[in-house]
Design an enzyme around this catalytic site. Structure first.
Site, PDB file in Angstrom:
ATOM      1  N   GLU A 138      -6.054  11.406   8.309  1.00 18.33           N
ATOM      2  CA  GLU A 138      -6.216  10.892   6.448  1.00 18.33           C
ATOM      3  C   GLU A 138      -7.659  11.899   6.549  1.00 18.33           C
ATOM      4  OE1 GLU A 138      -5.559   7.048   4.933  1.00 18.33           O
ATOM      5  OE2 GLU A 138      -7.930   7.182   4.668  1.00 18.33           O
ATOM      6  N   ARG A 160     -24.315 -10.092  -8.035  1.00 22.97           N
ATOM      7  CA  ARG A 160     -23.813 -11.286  -7.677  1.00 22.97           C
ATOM      8  C   ARG A 160     -24.571 -12.218  -6.862  1.00 22.97           C
ATOM      9  NH1 ARG A 160     -17.408  -9.656  -5.694  1.00 22.97           N
ATOM     10  NH2 ARG A 160     -17.116  -8.238  -7.220  1.00 22.97           N
ATOM     11  N   ARG A 172      -5.216  -8.133 -11.539  1.00 21.58           N
ATOM     12  CA  ARG A 172      -5.923  -9.252 -11.912  1.00 21.58           C
ATOM     13  C   ARG A 172      -7.306  -8.983 -12.478  1.00 21.58           C
ATOM     14  NH1 ARG A 172     -10.036  -8.795  -8.239  1.00 21.58           N
ATOM     15  NH2 ARG A 172      -9.259  -8.103  -6.177  1.00 21.58           N
ATOM     16  N   LYS A 203      -6.432   7.646  12.997  1.00 25.91           N
ATOM     17  CA  LYS A 203      -6.230   6.007  13.115  1.00 25.91           C
ATOM     18  C   LYS A 203      -5.073   5.584  13.759  1.00 25.91           C
ATOM     19  CE  LYS A 203      -6.273   5.049   8.438  1.00 25.91           C
ATOM     20  NZ  LYS A 203      -6.408   4.339   7.301  1.00 25.91           N
ATOM     21  N   GLU A 228      -8.564   1.332  -8.554  1.00 27.57           N
ATOM     22  CA  GLU A 228      -9.580   1.911  -7.927  1.00 27.57           C
ATOM     23  C   GLU A 228      -9.367   3.162  -7.270  1.00 27.57           C
ATOM     24  OE1 GLU A 228     -10.818  -2.535  -6.186  1.00 27.57           O
ATOM     25  OE2 GLU A 228     -10.062  -1.017  -4.643  1.00 27.57           O
ATOM     26  N   LYS A 253       0.851  -1.243   0.133  1.00 27.25           N
ATOM     27  CA  LYS A 253      -0.101   0.004  -0.019  1.00 27.25           C
ATOM     28  C   LYS A 253       0.790   1.142  -0.030  1.00 27.25           C
ATOM     29  CE  LYS A 253      -4.563  -1.341   1.423  1.00 27.25           C
ATOM     30  NZ  LYS A 253      -5.717  -0.309   1.026  1.00 27.25           N
ATOM     31  N   GLY A 288      -8.143  -3.318  11.712  1.00 30.62           N
ATOM     32  CA  GLY A 288      -9.290  -3.710  12.178  1.00 30.62           C
ATOM     33  C   GLY A 288     -10.217  -2.818  12.419  1.00 30.62           C
TER      34      GLY A 288
END
Lengths: 85, 463
Positions: free
Chosen positions: B199, B342, B296, B157, B273, B115, B163
């Site tokens: 952020e 989906r 991918r 954060k 993205e 990342k 999590g």
């Protein structure tokens, strides 16, 4: 002394640990509470915690880590506590 | 490329085998013992059993897959999505074995999978990233200074966290001054490290992603997909192209995706993205931010195929053989609108409880402009060992309204006996005015599901 069977509610893959780097949820001979998680069952990439279901001492696990279990299969035995037995 | 091993299962294995066959390439399926009867095994020219049902002992075992390639005479490997598809070590092992890996170079998979590194690449390519601190901040003054640069609202954060623990949002400097000490103390007690990352918090974020194809030299984009309808970060409905995106934002975002892909010499199909800030001012130069690149083919790739007419998997195979891109940017046009649903073996009325089991009757949608990518057939066994995706119902229309109307018809035709599915829930979703208007963000679907459950609970008590 009451024996309690811990049953997997779902089919899937059985795990003793929350993740590969952690300690097992419970080991043989350990005392657990009824709501304590004793294992995970992975079904379709989602993980379900299985509680002991009764307070007592873990007698044994009947399934190896990462083995396949069926719904309703007994995965561990708890020796019920609190009655002096 | 003469013989392609497909290192996957389910609908994507079927999809890849079909693309290979269209190109005259023979195929090898691999399968666990649980999948011996699966359609991908039957459809392929050859099949090799690679282990027991658990994916960790079969589909994720690199040596077993390489051995299957060797024994079956395959000269190329397609990883599909999930499983080993984004493991650089797998791509490298395939190449080291003298085989063609259908995907980008191992070094690119590794770079974009990290990342911090991916953000650096994005910035080097002039692609906007979510404004934030690079290092942890451990006192209020430093936090206030950083937040002034980042812009409010700001998300705090724990630097050592994960999590979602210890995350809080502050609206302005006063809230930051009052909230920072407690957040830092909480992080210190939970993780032994009181440093915090700051952020920009995007209140109404859309998840929009740009499809790219690259041959190592050139890169083209195939427009974008809207993927904001998510539950627990899992996409449920996607569409191409994205509704409600301004033409200038689309142009800037697709251009950014191409720049980023060129920066790493991208070779294969990939997805960049972005997070689109619906609240950002029209004049702002911060209306979208890079999140990550998926190296991918993606689950939702058929929506792009239906609007562009490009077979992305076939292009992946051609590029892997060393062919240059057949498309120039001017050749790529998007026509109409495509939506993917989906359909999963999960019970939406029991908090999406997985529903493995034996299927009885299967009735799949069809007719004009309805595509169903699936592995499902009558009497299939829906295994507890793999993900719950049964089928992707993908519907095209000359405009979005037509595509949604046709989707309602198609979903009503979908029926399977024996397992619970999400199909019926989607027909309810199509009735929602906010969905029809394209007015939603990444939190909208979970809000709707919460209201749906509350209504069901109330109904249950009343009867």
């Amino acid at each position: 002394m009451p024996r309690h069977e811990v049953v997997s509610p779902i089919p899937g893959v059985f795990y003793r640990r929350p993740d590969p780097d952690s300690d097992p949820f419970a080991t043989e001979g350990q005392n657990v509470g009824a709501d304590d998680t004793v294992c995970l069952v992975e079904v379709m990439k989602s993980f379900h915690q299985v509680p002991a279901g009764a307070a007592g001492t873990v007698v044994e696990f009947l399934v190896e880590n990462e083995d396949v279990v069926d719904a309703g299969q007994v995965v561990a035995i708890i020796d019920g506590a609190g009655d002096g037995g | 490329m003469r013989r392609l091993l497909v290192a996957n299962r389910g609908e994507i294995a079927v999809r890849i085998i079909r693309a290979a066959r269209d190109l005259g390439i023979s195929t090898v399926a691999v399968h666990s013992t649980a999948d011996a009867e699966a359609p991908h095994v039957r459809l392929a020219d050859a099949a090799v059993e690679i282990g027991p049902p658990q994916a960790t002992k079969s589909y994720l075992v690199v040596d077993a897959i390489l051995e299957a390639a060797r024994s079956s005479g395959a000269d190329a490997v397609h990883p599909g999505y999930g499983f080993l598809s984004e493991r650089a070590a797998f791509a490298a092992a395939v190449t080291d074995a003298g085989l063609t890996f259908v995907g980008p170079d191992a070094a690119v998979i590794e770079e974009m999978g990290d990342k911090v590194r991916a953000r650096q690449v994005a910035r080097a390519a002039g692609v906007p990233t979510v404004p934030g601190t690079e290092d942890g901040v451990d006192d209020v003054a430093a936090a206030v200074a950083a937040a002034a640069d980042i812009g409010y609202p700001v998300m705090l954060k724990a630097a050592a966290g994960g999590g979602g623990r210890g995350i809080r949002v502050v609206a302005d400097e006063a809230e930051l001054r009052s909230g920072f000490p407690a957040a830092s103390a909480e992080a210190a007690s939970a993780f032994g490290d009181g440093r915090m990352y700051l952020e920009r918090f995007v209140r109404r974020a859309r998840h929009v992603e740009v499809q790219v194809l690259g041959d190592g030299d050139d890169v083209v984009h195939l427009f974008e997909r809207e993927c904001s309808l998510q539950r627990r970060r899992q996409k449920m409905v996607e569409e191409a192209t994205a509704p409600g995106i301004d033409a200038d934002v689309r142009a800037a975002m697709t251009d950014a995706a191409v720049r980023l892909s060129r920066e790493v010499g991208y070779r294969s199909a990939g997805t960049v993205e972005f997070l689109v800030d619906d609240d950002a001012d029209e004049s702002s130069d911060q209306r979208f931010f890079f999140i990550e690149m998926n190296t991918r083919i993606q689950v939702e790739h058929p929506t792009t195929e239906l609007v562009t007419g490009v077979d992305l998997v076939a292009e992946q195979l051609r590029i892997a053989t060393g062919e240059p891109l057949r498309l120039r940017q001017d050749d790529v046009t998007a026509r109409g609108s495509a939506v993917e649903f989906r359909i999963c073996a999960e019970d939406p009325d029991r908090d999406f409880l997985p529903a493995p089991g034996k299927v009885g009757r299967v009735s799949l949608p069809g007719g004009p402009w309805v595509r169903v990518d699936t592995w499902l057939e009558p009497d299939s066994q829906v295994s507890p060992f793999y993900d719950s995706l049964l089928a992707k119902v993908v519907v095209w229309g000359e405009d979005r309204e037509t595509a949604l109307r046709r989707s309602r018809r198609a979903l009503a035709e979908f029926a399977v006996d024996g397992v619970a599915t999400t199909a019926g829930m989607f027909t309810e979703l199509l009735d929602e005015p906010w969905l029809q208007a394209g007015d939603f963000h990444t939190g909208t679907l979970e809000g709707w599901l919460g209201r749906r459950r509350a209504a069901a609970d109330q109904g249950g008590h009343g009867s």
